[in-house]
Design a protein around this motif. Structure first.
Motif, short mmCIF file in Angstrom:
data_model
loop_
_atom_site.label_atom_id
_atom_site.label_comp_id
_atom_site.label_asym_id
_atom_site.label_seq_id
_atom_site.Cartn_x
_atom_site.Cartn_y
_atom_site.Cartn_z
N UNK A 77 0.84 -1.20 0.00
CA UNK A 77 0.00 0.00 0.00
C UNK A 77 0.87 1.25 0.00
N UNK A 78 0.31 2.32 -0.57
CA UNK A 78 0.90 3.65 -0.48
C UNK A 78 -0.18 4.59 0.05
N UNK A 79 0.14 5.34 1.08
CA UNK A 79 -0.78 6.35 1.60
C UNK A 79 -0.12 7.71 1.40
N UNK A 80 -0.76 8.55 0.60
CA UNK A 80 -0.24 9.89 0.34
C UNK A 80 -0.83 10.86 1.38
N UNK A 125 -1.64 -10.36 -5.49
CA UNK A 125 -2.18 -9.61 -4.35
C UNK A 125 -3.04 -8.43 -4.84
N UNK A 126 -4.01 -8.05 -4.01
CA UNK A 126 -4.79 -6.84 -4.23
C UNK A 126 -4.20 -5.77 -3.32
N UNK A 127 -3.69 -4.69 -3.91
CA UNK A 127 -2.98 -3.69 -3.14
C UNK A 127 -3.72 -2.34 -3.19
N UNK A 128 -3.16 -1.35 -2.52
CA UNK A 128 -3.89 -0.09 -2.34
C UNK A 128 -3.03 1.14 -2.53
N UNK A 129 -3.63 2.18 -3.11
CA UNK A 129 -3.14 3.54 -3.03
C UNK A 129 -4.27 4.37 -2.42
N UNK A 130 -3.94 5.16 -1.41
CA UNK A 130 -4.92 6.04 -0.78
C UNK A 130 -4.38 7.46 -0.77
N UNK A 131 -5.16 8.37 -1.36
CA UNK A 131 -4.82 9.79 -1.37
C UNK A 131 -5.59 10.50 -0.24
N UNK A 132 -4.90 11.20 0.63
CA UNK A 132 -5.59 12.03 1.60
C UNK A 132 -5.80 13.41 0.99
N UNK A 168 -5.45 -4.89 -10.24
CA UNK A 168 -4.57 -5.32 -9.15
C UNK A 168 -4.45 -4.31 -8.02
N UNK A 169 -4.70 -3.03 -8.31
CA UNK A 169 -4.52 -1.99 -7.30
C UNK A 169 -5.83 -1.22 -7.13
N UNK A 212 -8.89 4.23 6.58
CA UNK A 212 -7.83 3.51 5.85
C UNK A 212 -8.03 2.01 5.97
N UNK A 213 -8.30 1.54 7.17
CA UNK A 213 -8.53 0.10 7.37
C UNK A 213 -9.73 -0.39 6.57
N UNK A 214 -10.77 0.42 6.51
CA UNK A 214 -11.97 0.05 5.75
C UNK A 214 -11.65 -0.09 4.26
N UNK A 215 -10.94 0.89 3.71
CA UNK A 215 -10.62 0.83 2.29
C UNK A 215 -9.65 -0.29 1.97
N UNK A 216 -8.64 -0.48 2.82
CA UNK A 216 -7.68 -1.55 2.57
C UNK A 216 -8.30 -2.92 2.79
#
Length: 235
Positions: A77-80, A125-132, A168-169, A212-216
């Motif tokens: 995951x990447x969290x911006x 794997x299913x991965x994540x990017x989250x923009x704040x 995938x993401x 974040x936990x919900x989205x991931x």
């Protein structure tokens, strides 16, 4: 294999809170910071891999991307989170204000997402990017026009990367309003700020972590923005 997460802007407040929370959950945390805080020493001692990177510099962002791509074979995951909040009345020239806001909130995440996409798409794997982003991305701001515009651009970029990196993401945004006060905020300011939402309360960093936990944790949400605003849109 230990999951690995990149969180930008981990020196204080939400970024620091998220970094500590993911370390406690067993993640290997990669973090960026612009200025040194004592909190960073504690993060480093806990095992975080920290990088000083000024997001207003394309060269520094590119060097950071190269370092991560060379050192790591995958990311989960990447969290911006990295952000800068410049008012339009800043002593800085107006053009420089807009350039800085767009560099920190749009260009740097854009470069990082493109540069590290291959680490997110390894395997099945299913991965994540989250923009704040920010509540003002949809509402605008009379005093922080450049800031609001840059956060709106980051929210829009969520749509493009969700399309580009599927299946995938997962790419999503979190749009907070008031999360937590600063130590120097006085009672009058707090009262006025709390009155802007229906729930009239300070959310706390836990609300961002829960989002974040919900989205991931989801395997079916992408290209969306999750509002954390206490009902401000109904006031």
């Amino acid at each position: 294999m230990q999951p690995t997460i990149l969180i930008t802007g981990v020196g204080k407040r939400i970024g620091l809170y998220l970094a500590n929370a993911f370390i406690a959950k067993g993640y290997h945390v990669i973090g960026t910071f612009r200025s040194h805080y004592p909190s960073l020493d504690t993060l480093s001692e806990a095992g975080a891999d920290l990088y000083c990177c000024d997001f207003t510099s394309n060269a520094e962002v590119n060097s950071f991307i190269e370092a991560i791509a060379h050192k790591y074979s995958q990311l989960d995951a990447i969290i911006h989170n990295a952000s800068q909040w410049l008012p339009d009345k800043s002593p800085m020239p107006a053009g420089d204000i807009m350039t800085t806001m767009m560099q920190v909130h749009v260009s740097a995440p854009y470069q990082i997402n493109l540069g590290l996409a291959s680490l997110l798409t390894q395997g099945d794997r299913l991965t994540d990017i989250i923009h704040l982003t920010d509540y003002v991305a949809q509402k605008g701001s009379k005093k922080h026009i450049a800031y609001a515009a840059s956060k709106a651009a980051l929210e829009n970029m969520t749509l493009s990367f969700a399309t580009k990196l599927a299946p995938k993401v997962k790419v999503n945004s979190i749009a907070p309003a008031l999360i937590c006060f600063n130590e120097h905020d006085d009672d009058d300011y707090k009262k006025q700020a709390l009155a802007k939402s229906l729930l009239e309360r300070e959310a706390g960093e836990i609300e961002v972590l829960n989002a974040v936990n919900y989205l991931m944790g989801s395997h079916y949400i992408t290209g969306r923005s999750l509002a954390l605003d206490g009902g401000r849109h109904l006031k």
